[in-house]
Write an enzyme that holds these catalytic residues in place. Structure first.
Site, PDB file in Angstrom:
ATOM      1  N   CYS A  37      -2.019   3.677  -7.552  1.00 55.32           N
ATOM      2  CA  CYS A  37      -0.956   4.663  -7.334  1.00 55.32           C
ATOM      3  C   CYS A  37      -0.315   5.137  -8.639  1.00 55.32           C
ATOM      4  CB  CYS A  37       0.112   4.106  -6.407  1.00 55.32           C
ATOM      5  SG  CYS A  37      -0.554   3.498  -4.865  1.00 55.32           S
ATOM      6  N   HIS A  90       6.810   7.811  -7.245  1.00 53.38           N
ATOM      7  CA  HIS A  90       5.652   7.641  -6.358  1.00 53.38           C
ATOM      8  C   HIS A  90       6.174   7.455  -4.931  1.00 53.38           C
ATOM      9  CE1 HIS A  90       2.206   6.201  -4.340  1.00 53.38           C
ATOM     10  NE2 HIS A  90       2.510   4.915  -4.425  1.00 53.38           N
ATOM     11  N   ASN A 106       1.929   7.726   2.055  1.00 54.26           N
ATOM     12  CA  ASN A 106       1.607   7.308   0.687  1.00 54.26           C
ATOM     13  C   ASN A 106       0.185   7.786   0.368  1.00 54.26           C
ATOM     14  OD1 ASN A 106       0.855   5.956  -1.631  1.00 54.26           O
ATOM     15  ND2 ASN A 106       1.594   3.951  -0.972  1.00 54.26           N
TER      16      ASN A 106
HETATM   17  O1  UT7 Z   1       1.617   2.435  -3.314  1.00 51.07           O
HETATM   18  C1  UT7 Z   1       1.826   1.069  -3.354  1.00 51.07           C
HETATM   19  C2  UT7 Z   1       1.425   0.497  -2.027  1.00 51.07           C
HETATM   20  N1  UT7 Z   1       2.289  -0.281  -1.260  1.00 51.07           N
HETATM   21  C3  UT7 Z   1       3.624  -0.223  -1.061  1.00 51.07           C
HETATM   22  O2  UT7 Z   1       4.364   0.466  -1.667  1.00 51.07           O
HETATM   23  C4  UT7 Z   1       4.144  -1.106   0.016  1.00 51.07           C
HETATM   24  C5  UT7 Z   1       5.352  -1.868  -0.368  1.00 51.07           C
HETATM   25  N2  UT7 Z   1       5.844  -2.612   0.787  1.00 51.07           N
HETATM   26  C6  UT7 Z   1       6.465  -2.030   1.822  1.00 51.07           C
HETATM   27  O3  UT7 Z   1       6.629  -0.826   1.846  1.00 51.07           O
HETATM   28  C7  UT7 Z   1       6.980  -2.915   2.922  1.00 51.07           C
HETATM   29  O4  UT7 Z   1       6.703  -4.253   2.600  1.00 51.07           O
HETATM   30  C8  UT7 Z   1       6.407  -2.582   4.316  1.00 51.07           C
HETATM   31  C9  UT7 Z   1       6.964  -1.274   4.835  1.00 51.07           C
HETATM   32  C10 UT7 Z   1       4.899  -2.531   4.265  1.00 51.07           C
HETATM   33  C11 UT7 Z   1       6.835  -3.681   5.305  1.00 51.07           C
HETATM   34  O5  UT7 Z   1       8.245  -3.868   5.245  1.00 51.07           O
HETATM   35  P1  UT7 Z   1       8.857  -5.351   5.106  1.00 51.07           P
HETATM   36  O6  UT7 Z   1      10.337  -5.187   5.069  1.00 51.07           O
HETATM   37  O7  UT7 Z   1       8.210  -6.002   3.933  1.00 51.07           O
HETATM   38  O8  UT7 Z   1       8.430  -5.996   6.485  1.00 51.07           O
HETATM   39  P2  UT7 Z   1       7.465  -7.241   6.820  1.00 51.07           P
HETATM   40  O9  UT7 Z   1       6.070  -6.981   6.346  1.00 51.07           O
HETATM   41  O10 UT7 Z   1       8.114  -8.503   6.380  1.00 51.07           O
HETATM   42  O11 UT7 Z   1       7.462  -7.174   8.385  1.00 51.07           O
HETATM   43  C12 UT7 Z   1       8.669  -7.221   9.169  1.00 51.07           C
HETATM   44  C13 UT7 Z   1       8.283  -7.237  10.638  1.00 51.07           C
HETATM   45  C14 UT7 Z   1       7.219  -8.280  10.972  1.00 51.07           C
HETATM   46  O12 UT7 Z   1       7.517  -8.782  12.229  1.00 51.07           O
HETATM   47  P3  UT7 Z   1       8.215 -10.227  12.400  1.00 51.07           P
HETATM   48  O13 UT7 Z   1       7.298 -11.197  11.733  1.00 51.07           O
HETATM   49  O14 UT7 Z   1       9.538 -10.104  11.730  1.00 51.07           O
HETATM   50  O15 UT7 Z   1       8.295 -10.384  13.890  1.00 51.07           O
HETATM   51  C15 UT7 Z   1       5.956  -7.467  11.040  1.00 51.07           C
HETATM   52  O16 UT7 Z   1       4.986  -8.040  11.876  1.00 51.07           O
HETATM   53  O17 UT7 Z   1       7.711  -5.956  10.986  1.00 51.07           O
HETATM   54  C16 UT7 Z   1       6.451  -6.171  11.616  1.00 51.07           C
HETATM   55  N3  UT7 Z   1       5.574  -5.039  11.351  1.00 51.07           N
HETATM   56  C17 UT7 Z   1       5.475  -3.953  12.144  1.00 51.07           C
HETATM   57  N4  UT7 Z   1       6.096  -3.638  13.284  1.00 51.07           N
HETATM   58  C18 UT7 Z   1       5.795  -2.446  13.835  1.00 51.07           C
HETATM   59  C19 UT7 Z   1       4.754  -4.854  10.293  1.00 51.07           C
HETATM   60  N5  UT7 Z   1       4.116  -3.678  10.391  1.00 51.07           N
HETATM   61  C20 UT7 Z   1       4.549  -3.098  11.534  1.00 51.07           C
HETATM   62  C21 UT7 Z   1       4.271  -1.867  12.159  1.00 51.07           C
HETATM   63  N6  UT7 Z   1       4.925  -1.588  13.317  1.00 51.07           N
HETATM   64  N7  UT7 Z   1       3.411  -0.977  11.655  1.00 51.07           N
END
Ligand code: UT7
Length: 310
Positions: free
Chosen positions: A112, A235, A265
């Protein structure tokens, strides 16, 4: 004399994949995606449209906008982690398709942050007097490496291309400062192993820390202060990461580029695509101080500060 951006162009596929469409395909919700990422919809390329096709259409627009001919280009740099195939490079394919008969060609792999690496490389060749014009394209067909069974990542990415022509600009304008960096110890948090794999939490923490710091570093290197910044193009990975950078610079909402809701993204394409839309919307004017900052798998990062205009 500084190098600056002489023309810009973009291509996004016409097919729109909305959060509602994803709700029908996997266990997710429009509410979760919007709140956690800021994404509402993304563009997905069809089977026939590969990375080189998107790169070509964006490049044609940028070359026209710069008012130059393809044969005047000395070097083509394509930033991508989703090339049509490992080789030949997308840049070589582009060199042929554009009729850029005098251009050298290379692809850059910096995920990215690829567009930032590409622009900074182009700047060196222009300011050393080696080439008059360098074409830089950020392009990704992420849909072909997305694991559509993994809701943690499938909702985040989109396809598209953004391009720019780098060349000499008038005194005082152009790229004033830059920073590139890497920390390979974090490579395990975001990589491709057939499909894209990510530890979202770790990448999130790194991005919040690094984006703001790099933005501040390039401002300082340019001999400017936060208050001098007119516009920030981060980004487009996650609205919460982008907001953290904006707040660190103390900028109001309207001074930060936001296209993530429309395109998701798009990795190396996100900054140039945003730039094209922001220019079309009149958000950037001549002599504005604009800061670009990106980060991605590697882990890598890059930023630059420029005074806009030719
Ligand atoms: O270009 C560079 C590439 N990457 C990035 O920039 C990504 C950087 N990271 C992020 O943007 C965030 O980490 C995410 C948006 C991907 C996730 O947010 P988070 O605050 O880190 O959440 P998490 O992964 O800890 O998940 C929180 C909850 C989980 O459920 P439980 O365990 O709390 O019950 C996940 O299973 O959200 C759940 N979850 C979803 N729920 C609905 C994860 N993905 C989804 C989804 N829909 N698509």
């Amino acid at each position: 004399m500084n190098a600056g951006l002489l023309g810009v162009g973009k291509y996004v596929p016409s097919h729109i994949l909305t959060n509602q469409d994803l709700e029908n395909r996997m266990d997710t919700s429009d509410e979760w995606i919007r709140t956690m990422t800021g994404i509402e919809e993304r563009r997905i390329a069809d089977e026939e449209t590969d990375t080189s096709h998107m790169a070509h259409d964006a490049a044609v627009e940028a070359i026209k906008d710069a008012g130059i001919k393809p044969e005047e280009i000395g070097l083509i740099i394509v930033a991508t982690v989703t090339p049509d195939r490992p080789f030949p490079s997308v840049s070589s394919m582009l060199q042929y398709q554009l009729g850029a008969v005098n251009a050298a060609a290379m692809d850059v792999s910096a995920a990215c942050a690829g567009f930032m690496y590409g622009i900074v490389t182009a700047k060196q060749f222009v300011e050393s007097g080696t080439y008059d014009y360098v074409l830089v394209v950020g392009v990704e067909k992420l849909s072909k490496i997305t694991d559509w069974e993994d809701r943690n990542t499938a909702v985040l990415f989109g396809d598209g291309a953004g391009a720019t022509v780098v060349g000499k600009v008038s005194e005082g304008r152009g790229i004033l400062s830059f920073e590139l960096g890497a920390d390979g110890s974090g490579g395990k948090h975001l990589y491709q192993d057939d499909k894209l794999k990510m530890n979202g939490r770790e990448v999130f923490k790194f991005a919040v820390r690094q984006m703001g710091q790099t933005a501040l570093n390039v401002i300082e290197k340019a001999g400017l202060a936060k208050e001098d910044v007119d516009y920030l193009i981060p980004h487009q990975a996650n609205i919460r990461i982008m907001e953290a950078s904006r707040e660190r610079l103390g900028l109001p909402v309207e001074k930060m580029s936001k296209t993530i809701h429309k395109y998701g993204n798009t990795s190396s394409a996100s900054i140039p695509i945003s730039l094209v839309d922001d220019l079309a919307d009149g958000k950037i004017k001549d002599d504005d101080i604009v800061v670009f900052v990106g980060f991605g798998g590697g882990l890598v990062w890059g930023g630059l500060c420029m005074r806009w205009g030719k």
